[in-house]
Design a protein around this motif. Structure first.
Motif, PDB file in Angstrom:
ATOM      1  N   PRO A 149      30.872   4.078 -18.490  1.00 16.75           N
ATOM      2  CA  PRO A 149      32.142   3.391 -18.723  1.00 16.75           C
ATOM      3  C   PRO A 149      33.070   4.156 -19.663  1.00 16.75           C
ATOM      4  O   PRO A 149      34.296   4.048 -19.558  1.00 16.75           O
ATOM      5  N   VAL A 150      32.495   4.923 -20.571  1.00 20.25           N
ATOM      6  CA  VAL A 150      33.300   5.667 -21.548  1.00 20.25           C
ATOM      7  C   VAL A 150      34.182   6.699 -20.858  1.00 20.25           C
ATOM      8  O   VAL A 150      35.346   6.893 -21.232  1.00 20.25           O
ATOM      9  N   VAL A 151      33.653   7.353 -19.822  1.00 24.27           N
ATOM     10  CA  VAL A 151      34.410   8.407 -19.132  1.00 24.27           C
ATOM     11  C   VAL A 151      35.067   7.896 -17.846  1.00 24.27           C
ATOM     12  O   VAL A 151      35.640   8.668 -17.084  1.00 24.27           O
ATOM     13  N   GLY A 152      34.984   6.597 -17.587  1.00 21.52           N
ATOM     14  CA  GLY A 152      35.652   6.025 -16.421  1.00 21.52           C
ATOM     15  C   GLY A 152      34.887   6.133 -15.121  1.00 21.52           C
ATOM     16  O   GLY A 152      35.448   5.909 -14.049  1.00 21.52           O
ATOM     17  N   LEU A 153      33.597   6.479 -15.197  1.00 24.28           N
ATOM     18  CA  LEU A 153      32.796   6.595 -13.988  1.00 24.28           C
ATOM     19  C   LEU A 153      32.439   5.229 -13.414  1.00 24.28           C
ATOM     20  O   LEU A 153      32.308   5.070 -12.192  1.00 24.28           O
ATOM     21  N   ALA A 154      32.280   4.232 -14.268  1.00 22.00           N
ATOM     22  CA  ALA A 154      31.885   2.895 -13.819  1.00 22.00           C
ATOM     23  C   ALA A 154      32.480   1.853 -14.751  1.00 22.00           C
ATOM     24  O   ALA A 154      32.850   2.143 -15.896  1.00 22.00           O
ATOM     25  N   GLU A 155      32.558   0.618 -14.235  1.00 22.20           N
ATOM     26  CA  GLU A 155      33.090  -0.489 -15.033  1.00 22.20           C
ATOM     27  C   GLU A 155      32.000  -1.360 -15.638  1.00 22.20           C
ATOM     28  O   GLU A 155      32.259  -2.134 -16.561  1.00 22.20           O
TER      29      GLU A 155
END
Length: 223
Positions: A149-155
């Motif tokens: 979630p930190v790098v925007g790969l998953a929510e």
């Protein structure tokens, strides 16, 4: 019938308490250490051989008979759904399989649309979100799940949580607990029949030592 019993133990966090329990029950040499690089420890004088393998491989070794028994977290059993006998909760290695999300996210906002979930437990994750009626895209990772979630790969992530410190360090919060996990003794079904005496002795002695260890921990907490 009796015979040599081969037991697969999980590398990592479960190894030290498993070795301590097996030593106390008389199934491992006192000289055996988790720091050793050896993967096979034959103790013929104790009618035992210990294998040290990856946690995800323990159920496979046991199901296919390469090991008569094994120690593995309940999380792996829920994920893999192997055909093994599970006679005993060893009551150490307690943690939980949780869903986590960024702290600053509106938790009710996007769950009606498809979300991306990072995890090393794709089967558990799929079952959970299907039961909730929430469409998901599952991203399989093998480590550092909380980074997704930190790098925007998953929510969302689905991962093992014990203290929650790692989640907090990455500004994540638990939003649901899917299941709780502890170390379990599992047994090959054919071995239970072919080596019935040895296997039932193993279960009985581990259970007795487990109960003693639990009572000891509870006694310390009560002081």
């Amino acid at each position: 019938m009796r015979g040599m019993v081969t037991v697969a133990l999980s590398k990592g966090k479960l190894l030290a308490p498993a070795l301590a329990l097996f030593k106390k029950a008389g199934y491992a040499s006192k000289a055996l250490s988790e720091d050793s690089r050896r993967l096979v420890f034959a103790c013929p004088e104790l009618d035992t051989t210990l294998l040290i393998v990856r946690p995800s491989d323990v159920p496979t070794y046991v199901e296919y008979g390469a090991a008569d028994a094994g120690v593995v977290g309940k999380d792996m059993l829920l994920e893999q759904d192997r055909d093994v006998y599970e006679p005993l909760d060893l009551q150490f290695g307690e943690c939980r399989i949780s869903v986590a999300a960024p702290q600053n996210e509106e938790l009710g906002g996007r769950l009606s649309s498809k979300i991306r979930v990072a995890t090393k437990y794709p089967n558990i994750t799929e079952r959970y979100f299907n039961q909730k009626g929430i469409p998901v895209e599952i991203i399989k990772l093998y480590g550092s799940i909380e980074l997704a979630p930190v790098v925007g790969l998953a929510e969302r992530i689905v991962d093992l949580v014990s203290s929650g410190k790692t989640l907090r360090a990455h500004h994540l919060i638990e939003v649901d607990v899917i299941a709780r996990s502890t170390a379990r003794l599992i047994v090959n079904r054919a071995s239970l029949k072919m080596k019935h005496g040895s296997i039932t002795d193993l279960i009985s002695r581990l259970k007795e030592c487990r109960n003693g260890a639990v009572n000891e921990r509870n006694g310390r907490r009560g002081r």
